[in-house]
Scaffold this active site. Structure first.
Site: not given
Ligand code: NI
Length: 192
Positions: A149-150, A153, A107
């Site tokens: 994953h995104e 966030h 990341c």
């Molecule tokens: Ni990330």
């Protein structure tokens, strides 16, 4: 195009829940996305979420570089590298299986580290692009991983919080030693 500053783990922006974008086709969103694309490419990342550049809005972009694909997957499961970079505004994910797959993640907000993260193996995601056009796709493998994953966030979650075995959180520069040590007994993980 300005390259934006990327928040790193510990910055409170990365723990906040981002707000929906009321007007995905608005000019400010287009400008944000243009700057995010420049920033992601400059940092050599596969994806970027708006909170990482200090904007608490539900916007993510992603692109899987060819070397990040998972060899051995079928056509249907492989990331479409010819597809243009994807912009997803106000994304939502449906989890289509209970099957979890482990894969290595990094990341831009956690520089220098990599970790083995379980993710849902098959998802459907929905959202809007910067023209306000709806997007809906199914994804598996690395494609599914990068989307999860995104989108994490946007809910203030970094990948180490998804890990079940923190002994698999390591410096990227050391990970080849780990792979060598395992090579005698176990198959190498694809991304090492
Ligand atoms: Ni990330």
């Amino acid at each position: 195009m300005p390259i934006l500053k990327i928040a790193r783990m510990g910055h409170p922006m990365l723990t906040r829940t981002a707000q929906p974008v009321p007007n995905p086709e608005g000019p400010r969103v287009k400008q944000l996305v243009r700057n995010m694309v420049e920033t992601m490419k400059d940092a050599d990342g596969a994806g970027l979420a708006a909170p990482q550049v200090h904007v608490s809005r539900r916007v993510v972009i992603f692109q899987a570089p060819p070397e990040r694909s998972l060899p051995g997957l079928g056509e249907e499961e492989a990331f479409d590298h010819s597809a243009p970079l994807t912009v997803l505004i106000n994304p939502e994910i449906d989890y289509l299986t209970e099957e979890m797959e482990e894969g290595w993640e990094g990341c831009l907000s956690v520089p220098g580290l990599t970790g083995l993260v379980p993710r849902c193996a098959h998802i459907r995601y929905r959202g809007y692009d910067t023209e306000g056009t709806p997007i809906e796709r199914e994804a598996r493998g690395f494609h599914a991983r990068v989307v999860q994953h995104e989108c994490d966030h946007l809910d203030g979650i970094l990948y180490p919080q998804r890990m079940t075995d923190l002994s698999k959180l390591m410096f990227t520069s050391e990970s080849r030693h780990w792979a060598e040590a395992l090579a005698q007994d176990l198959p190498l993980e694809e991304e090492l």
